[in-house]
Design a protein around this motif. Structure first.
Motif, PDB file in Angstrom:
ATOM      1  N   SER A   6       0.828  -1.208   0.000  1.00 32.68           N
ATOM      2  CA  SER A   6       0.000   0.000   0.000  1.00 32.68           C
ATOM      3  C   SER A   6       0.860   1.254   0.000  1.00 32.68           C
ATOM      4  CB  SER A   6      -0.925  -0.001   1.210  1.00 32.68           C
ATOM      5  OG  SER A   6      -0.167   0.079   2.412  1.00 32.68           O
ATOM      6  N   ILE A   7       1.816   1.308   0.903  1.00 33.01           N
ATOM      7  CA  ILE A   7       2.606   2.544   0.983  1.00 33.01           C
ATOM      8  C   ILE A   7       3.543   2.654  -0.218  1.00 33.01           C
ATOM      9  CG2 ILE A   7       2.374   2.898   3.464  1.00 33.01           C
ATOM     10  CD1 ILE A   7       5.045   1.614   3.924  1.00 33.01           C
ATOM     11  N   TYR A   8       3.966   1.516  -0.751  1.00 31.13           N
ATOM     12  CA  TYR A   8       4.838   1.554  -1.933  1.00 31.13           C
ATOM     13  C   TYR A   8       4.096   2.156  -3.133  1.00 31.13           C
ATOM     14  CZ  TYR A   8       8.717   0.347  -4.940  1.00 31.13           C
ATOM     15  OH  TYR A   8       9.795   0.444  -5.778  1.00 31.13           O
ATOM     16  N   VAL A   9       2.902   1.614  -3.360  1.00 26.03           N
ATOM     17  CA  VAL A   9       2.129   2.077  -4.515  1.00 26.03           C
ATOM     18  C   VAL A   9       1.753   3.559  -4.367  1.00 26.03           C
ATOM     19  CG1 VAL A   9      -0.096   1.842  -5.693  1.00 26.03           C
ATOM     20  CG2 VAL A   9       1.271  -0.188  -5.187  1.00 26.03           C
ATOM     21  N   LEU A  10       1.273   3.938  -3.189  1.00 24.29           N
ATOM     22  CA  LEU A  10       0.909   5.352  -2.997  1.00 24.29           C
ATOM     23  C   LEU A  10       2.119   6.252  -3.237  1.00 24.29           C
ATOM     24  CD1 LEU A  10      -1.494   5.691   0.076  1.00 24.29           C
ATOM     25  CD2 LEU A  10      -2.042   5.482  -2.353  1.00 24.29           C
ATOM     26  N   SER A  11       3.270   5.816  -2.735  1.00 23.13           N
ATOM     27  CA  SER A  11       4.474   6.617  -2.890  1.00 23.13           C
ATOM     28  C   SER A  11       4.839   6.790  -4.362  1.00 23.13           C
ATOM     29  CB  SER A  11       5.627   5.952  -2.127  1.00 23.13           C
ATOM     30  OG  SER A  11       6.805   6.706  -2.288  1.00 23.13           O
ATOM     31  N   ARG A  12       4.838   5.664  -5.086  1.00 27.05           N
ATOM     32  CA  ARG A  12       5.209   5.731  -6.517  1.00 27.05           C
ATOM     33  C   ARG A  12       4.210   6.554  -7.320  1.00 27.05           C
ATOM     34  NH1 ARG A  12       9.865   6.105  -7.392  1.00 27.05           N
ATOM     35  NH2 ARG A  12       9.696   6.752  -5.247  1.00 27.05           N
ATOM     36  N   MET A  13       2.956   6.611  -6.819  1.00 20.19           N
ATOM     37  CA  MET A  13       1.954   7.404  -7.530  1.00 20.19           C
ATOM     38  C   MET A  13       2.065   8.880  -7.168  1.00 20.19           C
ATOM     39  SD  MET A  13      -1.357   4.898  -7.373  1.00 20.19           S
ATOM     40  CE  MET A  13      -2.289   5.483  -8.766  1.00 20.19           C
ATOM     41  N   GLY A  14       3.000   9.178  -6.287  1.00 16.66           N
ATOM     42  CA  GLY A  14       3.273  10.591  -5.995  1.00 16.66           C
ATOM     43  C   GLY A  14       2.473  11.186  -4.855  1.00 16.66           C
ATOM     44  N   VAL A  15       2.051  10.371  -3.918  1.00 10.17           N
ATOM     45  CA  VAL A  15       1.240  10.880  -2.814  1.00 10.17           C
ATOM     46  C   VAL A  15       2.019  11.906  -1.991  1.00 10.17           C
ATOM     47  CG1 VAL A  15       1.848   9.153  -1.042  1.00 10.17           C
ATOM     48  CG2 VAL A  15      -0.453  10.164  -1.087  1.00 10.17           C
ATOM     49  N   GLN A  16       1.321  12.924  -1.528  1.00 12.80           N
ATOM     50  CA  GLN A  16       1.946  13.950  -0.688  1.00 12.80           C
ATOM     51  C   GLN A  16       1.398  13.943   0.735  1.00 12.80           C
ATOM     52  OE1 GLN A  16       0.854  16.892  -3.652  1.00 12.80           O
ATOM     53  NE2 GLN A  16       3.003  17.541  -3.748  1.00 12.80           N
ATOM     54  N   THR A  17       0.103  13.606   0.838  1.00 10.62           N
ATOM     55  CA  THR A  17      -0.495  13.505   2.172  1.00 10.62           C
ATOM     56  C   THR A  17      -1.247  12.180   2.265  1.00 10.62           C
ATOM     57  OG1 THR A  17      -0.765  15.897   2.258  1.00 10.62           O
ATOM     58  CG2 THR A  17      -2.064  14.594   3.826  1.00 10.62           C
ATOM     59  N   VAL A  18      -0.976  11.433   3.341  1.00  8.17           N
ATOM     60  CA  VAL A  18      -1.647  10.151   3.549  1.00  8.17           C
ATOM     61  C   VAL A  18      -2.597  10.281   4.736  1.00  8.17           C
ATOM     62  CG1 VAL A  18      -1.346   7.711   4.132  1.00  8.17           C
ATOM     63  CG2 VAL A  18       0.319   8.846   2.633  1.00  8.17           C
TER      64      VAL A  18
END
Lengths: 270, 276
Positions: free
Chosen positions: B152-164
Motif C-alpha cells: 500500500s505505501i509503496y504504490v501510494l508513494s510511486r503514484m506521488g502521494v503527498q499527504t496520507v
C-alpha cells in the motif's frame, strides 16, 4: 417456514443423544411446565434417549394454575417419563416476602430463577444435562428470564419458531390438549403470552421468519404487507434483548480474551 | 493545510446519530477555519457490526453520505462507512469529499481476519490503492490495516502521494508490561511512513468501547520531516487541530531524497522473476 418434520425430528434427536452422551452423561433433566415447549423438548429427549433417561421436574408456585401441573402430569404420563413435583413455594415465598412491594416482573424473574436453581440441582442429583425449552420466537423477542428459564446446557428447540413447535409437537403425538391450549408463562394468574406481548405468535413468527431467516429489510417487509409500526417494534425488541443471547461481555486487556480471541467449540476435547 | 482530527466515539450501527456527530465536528472544524477534517474508519457506523453490515450499508446516494458530501462545500471531509457496491458486495470504505462532491472512495484492501478480527467474513476486499488530486495536492487514503502493508505505501508513494490519511479502528489489546502494544506499533509505523515516504500523514483512531473492546484513540499527525505535530489523548473522544505544510514535504525531499532515489526497477525485476 413449513418444516420437513421427519428430518427435523431426526436432527433434533441426534443432537440430544450426541451432545448428552459424548460428555459422558446418560440422562437429561428439564422443567416441565405443562406448556408446549417443555413438552416438545421432553418428547425429543424420549425419542433420543428412551423414557427412562428423561427426568422431568414440575415446579409449581402457590399461585400457579392447577391446570398447568395437571397438563405436566398428562405429558409425563403420555411420554412415560419420570416426573418429580417440586413445589418452589417454601423457598420462593420467603424471598419474595423479604422485599416489600415486589413488582410482578420481579416476582416473575425470581420464580424463573428459583426453578433454574432447582433444575440444575436435580441435574447434579441425576447426573444429567439440563435441557433447554426456549424456542426461537422467545429467544429473539427476549421473552424469558435471563439465567432463569433461558438457562440450559443444550437446547433442542431454540431454532424452531413457536408455530413450528406446534407443528412438530402434533407430529410427535403430544396430547392435543397441550398443543391446542393458550400459551402462558404462568407467572401470575390468567397471564397469557399473547396478551402480554400484544400480538399473536402466528403474526410475529411470519414477520420474524422474513426478517431473520430471509434477511428482508424494513422497506421490503412493509411492501410485503407487514404493518410498519409492528416491524419497527419487533426489530427494536430483537436488538434490545441481544444481551440475553450472549455470554457476559468481558473487558479486553490481553492478546487472548475469552470469547473474543480465545475461541474453541464447547465440544472441544469431546 | 489546517487539519482537524476528529477522534469520535461512534454509536454502533446508528447512522442517524453518527451523522449528527459528524455534523457537530464539521461545524466546529469550520468555525476553527480548518481545511480538512478526518474521521476514523467506519465513522458513520461503528466497528463490531457483524451481521448488521448488510443493514447499515449505504450507497453513495444515501441520505447520510449525501449530507456529508454537501457539507464538504466548506471543508474537505474524510469519513468512513459500509458501502454496498453495484455488485451487491459490502465494502469497508472511506470517502474523500471536497467542494460538495465525492472525490475518491477507497475500499479497504487488507481486511484483518485473525485473532479478534473477522472483517473478511463480513466485507469484500478492495483491490488497489490510488492517489487523487485535491485542493491540497495529491492525497491517498489507507484504512487501518492497509497502512501496515508494504504494497500500500509503496504504490501510494510511486503514484506521488503527498499527504496520507489513515482512518483507523485500532483496539487496545496485549496490555503486558508498560504501555499499549497496539499504540506502539502504530506510532512506529506512522513515523516510519511519514519519514521514509517524505509525506505528511494523518492518523485518526476512534475512542469508545464495543462489546468489551476498547479503542485506544491516540490519533496523531506527522510532518514529512517525521516530526509528530499533534497527539490526542488515549481512550477518550477528542478533537485536535494541526497545520501540515507542503513546505515540509519539499524540505524533507531535499534533506532525505528517499522518494527520488527509490529504484522501482529492482522490485519490478524481482516480481517478474528476473532476479532471485
Amino acid at each position: 417456514m413449513k418444516l420437513d418434520l421427519k428430518l427435523t425430528k431426526q436432527i433434533l434427536t441426534t443432537f440430544v443423544k450426541e451432545e448428552t452422551e459424548k460428555i459422558g452423561l446418560k440422562t437429561v433433566v428439564l422443567g416441565l411446565s405443562g406448556g408446549i415447549d417443555s413438552a416438545l423438548s421432553a418428547a425429543i429427549a424420549v425419542e433420543a434417549l428412551g423414557k427412562d433417561r428423561v427426568f422431568a421436574v414440575g415446579l409449581p408456585y402457590k399461585l400457579s394454575s392447577k391446570e398447568s401441573m395437571a397438563d405436566a402430569e398428562l405429558v409425563a404420563k403420555a411420554l412415560g417419563i419420570n416426573l418429580e413435583i417440586a413445589d418452589i413455594t417454601p423457598f420462593a415465598e420467603p424471598f419474595i416476602e423479604s422485599e416489600p412491594d415486589m413488582s410482578k416482573l420481579r416476582i416473575g424473574n425470581v420464580l424463573a430463577r428459583m426453578r433454574m436453581v432447582t433444575i440444575f440441582d436435580r441435574s447434579a442429583k441425576h447426573g444429567g444435562i439440563v435441557l433447554g425449552t426456549s424456542n426461537k420466537t422467545e429467544l429473539l423477542l427476549g421473552y424469558g428470564t435471563w439465567y432463569g428459564d433461558l438457562a440450559s446446557a443444550i437446547n433442542p428447540i431454540g431454532d424452531l419458531y413457536k408455530t413450528q413447535v406446534w407443528e412438530l409437537s402434533e407430529y410427535l403425538g403430544i396430547p392435543e390438549k397441550v398443543v391446542k391450549k393458550q400459551p402462558t408463562a404462568d407467572l401470575w394468574p390468567d397471564q397469557t403470552d399473547e396478551g402480554e406481548l400484544g400480538f399473536t405468535y402466528k403474526d410475529v413468527d411470519r414477520l420474524l421468519y422474513e426478517m431473520v431467516d430471509n434477511r428482508r429489510r424494513k422497506a421490503e417487509l412493509v411492501q410485503m404487507g407487514f404493518d410498519e409500526d409492528f416491524v419497527q417494534k419487533i426489530s427494536e425488541r430483537i436488538m434490545r434483548y441481544q444481551f440475553k443471547r450472549k455470554i457476559p461481555v468481558i473487558a479486553k486487556v490481553s492478546q487472548r480474551t475469552i470469547g473474543r480471541d480465545f475461541r474453541y467449540s464447547r465440544d472441544w476435547g469431546y | 493545510m489546517r487539519v482537524c482530527l476528529a477522534q469520535i466515539k461512534p454509536f454502533l450501527g446508528d447512522t442517524a446519530k453518527n451523522l449528527e456527530l459528524h455534523e457537530e465536528c464539521i461545524e466546529q472544524a469550520v468555525a476553527e477555519k480548518c481545511d480538512v477534517i478526518v474521521f476514523p474508519e467506519l465513522s458513520l457506523t461503528g466497528y463490531y457490526l457483524m451481521d448488521y453490515v448488510n443493514d447499515v450499508a449505504m450507497k453513495t446516494d444515501d441520505k447520510a453520505v449525501k449530507r456529508i458530501i454537501s457539507l464538504s462545500k466548506d471543508i474537505s471531509v474524510v469519513f468512513g462507512f459500509v458501502y454496498e457496491g453495484e455488485d451487491n458486495l459490502f465494502y469497508n470504505v472511506c470517502a474523500y469529499a471536497e467542494k460538495g462532491r465525492l472525490v475518491h472512495l477507497h475500499k479497504k484492501v487488507y481486511l484483518p481476519d485473525y485473532t479478534m478480527f473477522e472483517e473478511a467474513r463480513y466485507f469484500a476486499a478492495g483491490n488497489g490503492f490510488s492517489v487523487f488530486d485535491t485542493a491540497f495536492g495529491k492525497c491517498g487514503m489507507l484504512i487501518c490495516e492497509d497502512a501496515l502493508h508494504l504494497s500500500s505505501i509503496y504504490v501510494l508513494s510511486r503514484m506521488g502521494v503527498q499527504t496520507v490519511f489513515i482512518p483507523s479502528n485500532s483496539p487496545a489489546r496485549g496490555v503486558v508490561g508498560d504501555g499499549l502494544e497496539a499504540a506502539s506499533i502504530w506510532q512506529t509505523s506512522n513515523k516510519y511512513t511519514a519519514s521514509l515516504l517524505t509525506v505528511n500523514l494523518v492518523y485518526v483512531n476512534r475512542a469508545g468501547v464495543e462489546d468489551g473492546v476498547a479503542f485506544w484513540g491516540g490519533s496523531e499527525a506527522y510532518s514529512a520531516l517525521g516530526k509528530r505535530k499533534i497527539q490526542l489523548p488515549q481512550f477518550e473522544a477528542a478533537i485536535g487541530i494541526t497545520e501540515l505544510e507542503t513546505a515540509d514535504i519539499r524540505l524533507a525531499r531535499i534533506h532525505s531524497p528517499f522518494y527520488r532515489d527509490e529504484k522501482s526497477q529492482i522490485l519490478l525485476d524481482y516480481l517478474k522473476g528476473d532476479k532471485k
